[in-house]
Design a protein around this motif. Structure first.
Motif, PDB file in Angstrom:
ATOM      1  N   LEU A   6     -17.411  77.375 140.809  1.00 27.99           N
ATOM      2  CA  LEU A   6     -17.749  76.800 142.109  1.00 27.99           C
ATOM      3  C   LEU A   6     -17.636  75.284 141.995  1.00 27.99           C
ATOM      4  CD1 LEU A   6     -18.746  76.923 145.010  1.00 27.99           C
ATOM      5  CD2 LEU A   6     -21.096  77.126 144.136  1.00 27.99           C
ATOM      6  N   ILE A   7     -16.732  74.714 142.785  1.00 28.69           N
ATOM      7  CA  ILE A   7     -16.461  73.278 142.740  1.00 28.69           C
ATOM      8  C   ILE A   7     -17.114  72.612 143.946  1.00 28.69           C
ATOM      9  CG2 ILE A   7     -14.681  71.501 142.625  1.00 28.69           C
ATOM     10  CD1 ILE A   7     -12.722  73.743 141.786  1.00 28.69           C
ATOM     11  N   PHE A   8     -17.984  71.656 143.683  1.00 31.40           N
ATOM     12  CA  PHE A   8     -18.625  70.893 144.747  1.00 31.40           C
ATOM     13  C   PHE A   8     -17.899  69.562 144.923  1.00 31.40           C
ATOM     14  CE2 PHE A   8     -22.177  73.653 143.479  1.00 31.40           C
ATOM     15  CZ  PHE A   8     -22.694  74.025 144.712  1.00 31.40           C
ATOM     16  N   GLY A   9     -17.593  69.228 146.182  1.00 28.84           N
ATOM     17  CA  GLY A   9     -16.976  67.941 146.497  1.00 28.84           C
ATOM     18  C   GLY A   9     -17.792  67.217 147.542  1.00 28.84           C
ATOM     19  N   PRO A  10     -17.947  65.900 147.445  1.00 24.04           N
ATOM     20  CA  PRO A  10     -18.742  65.157 148.428  1.00 24.04           C
ATOM     21  C   PRO A  10     -18.195  65.256 149.851  1.00 24.04           C
ATOM     22  CG  PRO A  10     -18.314  63.835 146.472  1.00 24.04           C
ATOM     23  CD  PRO A  10     -17.456  65.046 146.360  1.00 24.04           C
ATOM     24  N   HIS A  11     -16.869  65.098 149.984  1.00 17.44           N
ATOM     25  CA  HIS A  11     -16.215  65.152 151.291  1.00 17.44           C
ATOM     26  C   HIS A  11     -14.998  66.075 151.186  1.00 17.44           C
ATOM     27  CE1 HIS A  11     -17.750  60.999 150.523  1.00 17.44           C
ATOM     28  NE2 HIS A  11     -18.383  61.231 151.658  1.00 17.44           N
ATOM     29  N   PRO A  12     -14.550  66.637 152.309  1.00 18.50           N
ATOM     30  CA  PRO A  12     -13.296  67.378 152.272  1.00 18.50           C
ATOM     31  C   PRO A  12     -12.187  66.465 151.731  1.00 18.50           C
ATOM     32  CG  PRO A  12     -14.417  67.694 154.371  1.00 18.50           C
ATOM     33  CD  PRO A  12     -15.175  66.616 153.650  1.00 18.50           C
ATOM     34  N   ALA A 102     -18.698  72.774 139.011  1.00 18.47           N
ATOM     35  CA  ALA A 102     -18.035  71.482 138.828  1.00 18.47           C
ATOM     36  C   ALA A 102     -18.573  70.499 139.859  1.00 18.47           C
ATOM     37  CB  ALA A 102     -16.524  71.619 138.962  1.00 18.47           C
ATOM     38  N   ALA A 103     -18.807  69.277 139.407  1.00 18.19           N
ATOM     39  CA  ALA A 103     -19.332  68.212 140.266  1.00 18.19           C
ATOM     40  C   ALA A 103     -18.595  66.921 139.939  1.00 18.19           C
ATOM     41  CB  ALA A 103     -20.837  68.036 140.027  1.00 18.19           C
ATOM     42  N   PRO A 104     -18.652  65.933 140.822  1.00 20.80           N
ATOM     43  CA  PRO A 104     -17.989  64.651 140.528  1.00 20.80           C
ATOM     44  C   PRO A 104     -18.658  63.924 139.364  1.00 20.80           C
ATOM     45  CG  PRO A 104     -18.521  64.842 142.869  1.00 20.80           C
ATOM     46  CD  PRO A 104     -19.242  65.939 142.175  1.00 20.80           C
ATOM     47  N   TYR A 105     -17.880  63.104 138.705  1.00 19.83           N
ATOM     48  CA  TYR A 105     -18.375  62.203 137.657  1.00 19.83           C
ATOM     49  C   TYR A 105     -19.451  61.292 138.256  1.00 19.83           C
ATOM     50  CZ  TYR A 105     -18.005  58.221 134.323  1.00 19.83           C
ATOM     51  OH  TYR A 105     -18.256  57.213 133.438  1.00 19.83           O
ATOM     52  N   TRP A 106     -20.478  61.021 137.477  1.00 20.57           N
ATOM     53  CA  TRP A 106     -21.662  60.308 137.974  1.00 20.57           C
ATOM     54  C   TRP A 106     -21.475  58.806 138.136  1.00 20.57           C
ATOM     55  CZ3 TRP A 106     -21.177  63.198 133.538  1.00 20.57           C
ATOM     56  CH2 TRP A 106     -21.082  62.490 132.332  1.00 20.57           C
ATOM     57  N   ASP A 112     -21.554  58.031 147.906  1.00 17.10           N
ATOM     58  CA  ASP A 112     -21.688  59.469 148.132  1.00 17.10           C
ATOM     59  C   ASP A 112     -21.211  60.283 146.929  1.00 17.10           C
ATOM     60  OD1 ASP A 112     -22.923  59.485 150.567  1.00 17.10           O
ATOM     61  OD2 ASP A 112     -21.172  60.100 151.732  1.00 17.10           O
ATOM     62  N   HIS A 113     -20.209  59.781 146.223  1.00 16.01           N
ATOM     63  CA  HIS A 113     -19.705  60.496 145.051  1.00 16.01           C
ATOM     64  C   HIS A 113     -20.757  60.492 143.942  1.00 16.01           C
ATOM     65  CE1 HIS A 113     -15.253  59.573 146.316  1.00 16.01           C
ATOM     66  NE2 HIS A 113     -15.943  60.209 147.254  1.00 16.01           N
ATOM     67  N   VAL A 114     -21.387  59.340 143.761  1.00 15.62           N
ATOM     68  CA  VAL A 114     -22.452  59.227 142.759  1.00 15.62           C
ATOM     69  C   VAL A 114     -23.624  60.127 143.134  1.00 15.62           C
ATOM     70  CG1 VAL A 114     -24.095  57.649 141.681  1.00 15.62           C
ATOM     71  CG2 VAL A 114     -21.762  56.877 142.159  1.00 15.62           C
ATOM     72  N   ALA A 115     -24.036  60.060 144.401  1.00 13.30           N
ATOM     73  CA  ALA A 115     -25.158  60.880 144.858  1.00 13.30           C
ATOM     74  C   ALA A 115     -24.842  62.369 144.720  1.00 13.30           C
ATOM     75  CB  ALA A 115     -25.484  60.540 146.310  1.00 13.30           C
ATOM     76  N   ALA A 116     -23.606  62.754 145.024  1.00 13.31           N
ATOM     77  CA  ALA A 116     -23.220  64.157 144.920  1.00 13.31           C
ATOM     78  C   ALA A 116     -23.343  64.660 143.489  1.00 13.31           C
ATOM     79  CB  ALA A 116     -21.791  64.355 145.426  1.00 13.31           C
ATOM     80  N   SER A 117     -22.952  63.821 142.534  1.00 16.41           N
ATOM     81  CA  SER A 117     -23.054  64.217 141.131  1.00 16.41           C
ATOM     82  C   SER A 117     -24.496  64.534 140.766  1.00 16.41           C
ATOM     83  CB  SER A 117     -22.520  63.087 140.242  1.00 16.41           C
ATOM     84  OG  SER A 117     -22.555  63.453 138.882  1.00 16.41           O
ATOM     85  N   HIS A 118     -25.409  63.655 141.162  1.00 13.26           N
ATOM     86  CA  HIS A 118     -26.827  63.858 140.844  1.00 13.26           C
ATOM     87  C   HIS A 118     -27.422  65.019 141.632  1.00 13.26           C
ATOM     88  CE1 HIS A 118     -27.102  60.379 138.239  1.00 13.26           C
ATOM     89  NE2 HIS A 118     -26.503  59.639 139.165  1.00 13.26           N
ATOM     90  N   ILE A 149     -19.543  71.091 134.647  1.00 10.15           N
ATOM     91  CA  ILE A 149     -18.518  70.161 134.203  1.00 10.15           C
ATOM     92  C   ILE A 149     -18.335  69.114 135.293  1.00 10.15           C
ATOM     93  CG2 ILE A 149     -17.378  71.883 132.756  1.00 10.15           C
ATOM     94  CD1 ILE A 149     -15.227  72.165 134.913  1.00 10.15           C
ATOM     95  N   TYR A 150     -17.880  67.943 134.904  1.00 11.34           N
ATOM     96  CA  TYR A 150     -17.760  66.829 135.838  1.00 11.34           C
ATOM     97  C   TYR A 150     -16.314  66.337 135.877  1.00 11.34           C
ATOM     98  CZ  TYR A 150     -22.844  66.857 135.449  1.00 11.34           C
ATOM     99  OH  TYR A 150     -24.167  67.238 135.465  1.00 11.34           O
ATOM    100  N   TYR A 151     -15.787  66.184 137.091  1.00 15.77           N
ATOM    101  CA  TYR A 151     -14.401  65.754 137.271  1.00 15.77           C
ATOM    102  C   TYR A 151     -14.370  64.344 137.855  1.00 15.77           C
ATOM    103  CZ  TYR A 151     -15.137  67.032 142.209  1.00 15.77           C
ATOM    104  OH  TYR A 151     -15.628  67.121 143.497  1.00 15.77           O
ATOM    105  N   PHE A 152     -13.217  63.723 137.774  1.00 10.78           N
ATOM    106  CA  PHE A 152     -13.053  62.335 138.209  1.00 10.78           C
ATOM    107  C   PHE A 152     -12.416  62.261 139.599  1.00 10.78           C
ATOM    108  CE2 PHE A 152     -12.495  62.337 133.520  1.00 10.78           C
ATOM    109  CZ  PHE A 152     -13.635  61.629 133.180  1.00 10.78           C
TER     110      PHE A 152
END
Length: 244
Positions: A6-12, A102-106, A112-118, A149-152
């Motif tokens: 399951l991959i989480f992304g902050p925005h489409p 999977a979540a964005p790199y912190w 929003d990308h940073v917040a999404a990671s946390h 896991i964290y992606y860039f």
């Protein structure tokens, strides 16, 4: 239905930029891949909610995803330590019970990308607490995925491991192109995303990850704990790294 990934992304469009090739590869291998956008991208300079939802749905089909969800959290309003927002994601995790998240790199230029990671990391932990109430998952047993896991997306560093996505890179490019309100000619106003150098940067990054290993394109990932190898011969199947 449960998910393998399951991959989480902050925005489409964010998860396509970071790991669209890996999503396509895992789906092609027969794994059940889910995508979840935290927001509808309503604060984006270009596109509206309806357009972006249609683009996201089309991109999901291109990648072979089993499902694409939207958590409905506020764009430009993600709060990294908000238990209410994390609870929404915890409910999604309990419902779909993915083996890997999977979540964005912190670290990233976009708040929003940073917040999404946390938030995703927090949700992963909270979903495993028996007494934690998660909306939409009432009556479901607590669940904690085996690994995050964290992606860039923008910033990147030396990854913990890479995934060879050379054969699936055309699907990644097509999925990114599906978001034409953001990257393509359909974008009404010039932004960082419409600048040709932005997509060139994404391709360059993925080529750099791959080049040292002799691949054409690869996507890099970080983990906060160790990648465990039970048999050293596993390393021989993936020169210089661990197979995924």
């Amino acid at each position: 239905m449960t998910l393998d990934l399951l991959i989480f992304g902050p925005h489409p469009d964010d998860l396509e930029l970071g790991m669209g090739g890996t999503a396509a590869k895992q789906a092609a291998l027969g794994y059940r891949v889910g995508l979840c956008d935290l927001t509808r991208g309503e604060m984006g300079t270009n596109g509206d909610v309806e357009t972006r939802a249609a683009e996201a749905a089309w991109a999901a089909k291109i990648l072979g995803a089993a499902v694409r969800l939207n958590a409905g959290l506020p764009d430009a309003g993600l709060m990294p330590h908000d238990n209410g927002q994390a609870a929404v994601l915890a409910g999604i995790i309990r419902n779909w019970r993915p083996k890997i998240i999977a979540a964005p790199y912190w670290e990233d230029r976009h708040p929003d990308h940073v917040a999404a990671s946390h938030l995703v990391t927090r949700a992963w932990y909270l979903a495993g607490l028996a007494k934690f109430p998660a909306p939409g998952a009432e009556g479901l047993a607590p669940f904690r995925s085996e690994r995050i896991i964290y992606y860039f997306i923008n910033q990147w560093v030396q990854p913990s491991f890479i995934v060879d996505v050379s054969a699936h890179y055309p699907a990644k490019l097509e999925a990114m192109a599906a978001h034409s309100s953001q990257f393509g000619d359909a974008a009404a106003l010039a932004t960082r995303l419409t600048d040709p150098t932005f997509l060139a940067m994404i391709k360059h990054r993925d080529a750099v990850f791959a080049n040292r290993m002799g691949f054409e394109f690869a996507e890099g990932f970080l983990v906060k704990d160790h990648v465990v190898v039970s048999d050293l011969n596993d390393l021989a199947t993936s020169p210089g790294g661990v197979a995924f």
